[in-house]
Design a protein around this motif. Structure first.
Motif, mmCIF file in Angstrom:
data_model
loop_
_atom_site.group_PDB
_atom_site.id
_atom_site.type_symbol
_atom_site.label_atom_id
_atom_site.label_comp_id
_atom_site.label_asym_id
_atom_site.label_seq_id
_atom_site.Cartn_x
_atom_site.Cartn_y
_atom_site.Cartn_z
ATOM 1 N N UNK A 163 -21.276 -31.317 -3.512
ATOM 2 C CA UNK A 163 -21.006 -29.870 -3.532
ATOM 3 C C UNK A 163 -20.436 -29.401 -4.863
ATOM 4 N N UNK A 164 -19.957 -30.332 -5.685
ATOM 5 C CA UNK A 164 -19.391 -29.970 -6.983
ATOM 6 C C UNK A 164 -20.449 -29.954 -8.079
ATOM 7 N N UNK A 165 -21.620 -30.497 -7.795
ATOM 8 C CA UNK A 165 -22.711 -30.509 -8.768
ATOM 9 C C UNK A 165 -23.608 -29.287 -8.563
ATOM 10 N N UNK A 166 -24.482 -29.066 -9.518
ATOM 11 C CA UNK A 166 -25.500 -28.017 -9.381
ATOM 12 C C UNK A 166 -26.866 -28.630 -9.621
ATOM 13 N N UNK A 167 -27.861 -28.064 -8.955
ATOM 14 C CA UNK A 167 -29.215 -28.623 -8.996
ATOM 15 C C UNK A 167 -30.217 -27.516 -9.276
ATOM 16 N N UNK A 168 -31.031 -27.724 -10.309
ATOM 17 C CA UNK A 168 -32.106 -26.794 -10.650
ATOM 18 C C UNK A 168 -33.427 -27.550 -10.572
ATOM 19 N N UNK A 169 -34.417 -26.919 -9.966
ATOM 20 C CA UNK A 169 -35.721 -27.559 -9.803
ATOM 21 C C UNK A 169 -36.812 -26.706 -10.424
ATOM 22 N N UNK A 170 -37.874 -27.386 -10.848
ATOM 23 C CA UNK A 170 -39.104 -26.727 -11.263
ATOM 24 C C UNK A 170 -40.166 -26.998 -10.221
ATOM 25 N N UNK A 171 -40.787 -25.951 -9.717
ATOM 26 C CA UNK A 171 -41.742 -26.066 -8.612
ATOM 27 C C UNK A 171 -43.106 -25.581 -9.086
ATOM 28 N N UNK A 172 -44.121 -26.386 -8.828
ATOM 29 C CA UNK A 172 -45.487 -26.060 -9.213
ATOM 30 C C UNK A 172 -46.384 -26.208 -7.992
ATOM 31 N N UNK A 173 -47.040 -25.127 -7.618
ATOM 32 C CA UNK A 173 -47.901 -25.124 -6.423
ATOM 33 C C UNK A 173 -47.143 -25.590 -5.184
ATOM 34 N N UNK A 174 -45.882 -25.172 -5.097
ATOM 35 C CA UNK A 174 -45.070 -25.478 -3.926
ATOM 36 C C UNK A 174 -44.468 -26.863 -3.900
ATOM 37 N N UNK A 175 -44.727 -27.666 -4.934
ATOM 38 C CA UNK A 175 -44.218 -29.038 -4.955
ATOM 39 C C UNK A 175 -43.315 -29.260 -6.160
ATOM 40 N N UNK A 176 -42.422 -30.212 -6.023
ATOM 41 C CA UNK A 176 -41.433 -30.490 -7.059
ATOM 42 C C UNK A 176 -42.099 -31.101 -8.288
ATOM 43 N N UNK A 177 -41.904 -30.440 -9.436
ATOM 44 C CA UNK A 177 -42.445 -30.941 -10.695
ATOM 45 C C UNK A 177 -41.373 -31.575 -11.564
ATOM 46 N N UNK A 178 -40.116 -31.253 -11.292
ATOM 47 C CA UNK A 178 -39.018 -31.824 -12.067
ATOM 48 C C UNK A 178 -37.699 -31.255 -11.602
ATOM 49 N N UNK A 179 -36.610 -31.927 -11.981
ATOM 50 C CA UNK A 179 -35.285 -31.411 -11.622
ATOM 51 C C UNK A 179 -34.251 -31.843 -12.648
ATOM 52 N N UNK A 180 -33.170 -31.094 -12.724
ATOM 53 C CA UNK A 180 -32.002 -31.453 -13.531
ATOM 54 C C UNK A 180 -30.760 -31.213 -12.683
ATOM 55 N N UNK A 181 -29.875 -32.206 -12.651
ATOM 56 C CA UNK A 181 -28.581 -32.020 -12.015
ATOM 57 C C UNK A 181 -27.534 -31.763 -13.101
ATOM 58 N N UNK A 182 -26.537 -30.963 -12.765
ATOM 59 C CA UNK A 182 -25.456 -30.633 -13.691
ATOM 60 C C UNK A 182 -24.121 -30.960 -13.020
ATOM 61 N N UNK A 183 -23.253 -31.634 -13.782
ATOM 62 C CA UNK A 183 -21.944 -32.028 -13.271
ATOM 63 C C UNK A 183 -20.851 -31.271 -14.016
ATOM 64 N N UNK A 184 -19.713 -31.025 -13.361
ATOM 65 C CA UNK A 184 -18.651 -30.253 -14.005
ATOM 66 C C UNK A 184 -17.987 -31.019 -15.143
ATOM 67 N N UNK A 185 -17.584 -30.280 -16.178
ATOM 68 C CA UNK A 185 -16.864 -30.841 -17.320
ATOM 69 C C UNK A 185 -15.517 -30.144 -17.417
ATOM 70 N N UNK A 186 -14.472 -30.947 -17.555
ATOM 71 C CA UNK A 186 -13.113 -30.423 -17.653
ATOM 72 C C UNK A 186 -12.587 -30.646 -19.061
ATOM 73 N N UNK A 187 -11.423 -30.097 -19.357
ATOM 74 C CA UNK A 187 -10.796 -30.350 -20.643
ATOM 75 C C UNK A 187 -10.903 -29.170 -21.586
ATOM 76 N N UNK A 188 -10.831 -29.447 -22.889
ATOM 77 C CA UNK A 188 -10.779 -28.400 -23.906
ATOM 78 C C UNK A 188 -12.123 -27.708 -24.099
ATOM 79 N N UNK A 189 -13.217 -28.355 -23.666
ATOM 80 C CA UNK A 189 -14.552 -27.763 -23.785
ATOM 81 C C UNK A 189 -15.216 -27.770 -22.404
#
Length: 332
Positions: free
Chosen positions: A187-213
């Motif tokens: 639940x702390x991650x984020x997920x973005x998908x690319x869909x082509x003709x209704x099917x998954x063509x690719x995905x990227x997961x993103x995780x939280x970063x803490x600190x000065x940046x």
């Protein structure tokens, strides 16, 4: 000390609270499969995996600056009781002093990269090729959106299998220094998908970063081997647009070994031979890790932040220590 929910929760609290090290990959501390060391003498945790006669540590001690040395010292004793040697990977420059005090040899192993989203733009001739690649993928019918894992996990697992099959016979899924999805902290991650003709063509997961940046870490990526060019770029651009609208400060691209090596390493006591070897692996080590391919993707986005990351050897720089890092990652 082995993985359990209480320990991983403590690790999560530590990387959120003790941000002094500013490790952009710190969220990998809560990957399943990790082990955790803690001490009554210091708050915080050390994250590691036992591999052969080594304890492979991830990052520095996730602890307050004033007690990181004490925690590391206790971890050194913990390893000695088992007759094991410590090798630490993705150590930050701010963590160097406690390791030097314990007699470790520290060398740069590579670097992490990030973009400042407050000033980032794909305008201008420098990004023309990237813009065109994204546009072509979208013209092919690709649709990009942020989604819940529950709706896509089965397709993602299928895509993982197909993607891994292109890497050669016997190649295993990497872990430890790479992200994952599912599990206790999804639940702390984020997920973005690319869909082509209704099917998954690719995905990227993103995780939280803490600190000065603070911001998000561009983490796990997969795409259809025979999919159109530009899928990953289109997914990441869509995520950047959303992050920017939300006021997110930084997008981190994570650690790539063997890259952006300082011509003259600054840390005292470093191994000149190992520094040369890292440069050799940059030139000729694609079979060990595709660093040049990884860096080429990151450089498409013109990262303005380059953070050197280090490896710390308990008993002097050695190739077996490096090999055990890759063993912990399931790479060899």
């Amino acid at each position: 000390m082995h993985e359990n929910p209480e320990e991983s929760d403590r690790a999560l609290e530590s990387i959120q609270k003790f941000t002094v090290a500013d490790n952009p990959s710190a969220f990998l501390a809560v990957n399943s499969g990790n082990s955790y060391f803690s001490s009554p003498n210091s708050p915080g945790v050390i994250v590691y995996r036992p591999t052969g006669r080594y304890l492979v540590q991830f990052g520095g001690p996730f602890a307050p600056a004033e007690t990181r040395g004490a925690l590391l010292k206790d971890f050194v004793s913990f390893a000695a009781e088992q007759g094991r040697t410590i090798v630490s990977v993705q150590v930050q420059a701010a963590d160097a002093e406690p390791y030097l005090e314990q007699g470790f040899t520290i060398n740069q192993m590579g670097a992490s990269y990030a973009i400042d989203l407050s000033t980032f733009s794909l305008r201008g001739t420098a990004f023309m090729q990237l813009r065109n690649k994204i546009a072509r993928s979208l013209r092919s019918g690709l649709q990009v959106r942020e989604v819940s894992l529950d709706d896509w996990e089965s397709q993602m697992r299928e895509l993982d299998t197909r993607w891994l099959g292109t890497k050669g016979e016997g190649v295993k899924q990497l872990e430890f220094l790479i992200g994952q999805y599912g599990g206790r902290y999804q639940s702390m991650r984020r997920l973005f998908v690319g869909v082509l003709d209704g099917k998954l063509a690719g995905y990227i997961t993103y995780s939280p970063v803490y600190g000065a940046q603070p911001g998000w870490l561009h983490d796990l990526t997969r795409r259809l081997p025979d999919g159109p060019p530009g899928v990953m770029e289109a997914i990441n651009k869509a995520a950047i647009d959303i992050f920017t609208a939300e006021g997110v400060e930084y997008l981190h691209f994570g650690f790539t070994p063997f890259t952006s090596l300082d011509v003259r390493p600054q840390l005292p006591g470093h191994s000149k031979a190992f520094h040369w070897f890292m440069g050799h692996l940059w030139e000729h080590g694609a079979g060990v890790y595709p660093a040049q391919t990884q860096l080429a993707y990151k450089q498409k986005w013109a990262p303005g932040v380059v953070l050197p990351e280090y490896i710390a050897f308990q008993h002097g720089a050695s190739i077996p220590s490096l090999v055990h890092i890759f063993r912990a990652c399931n790479a060899v």
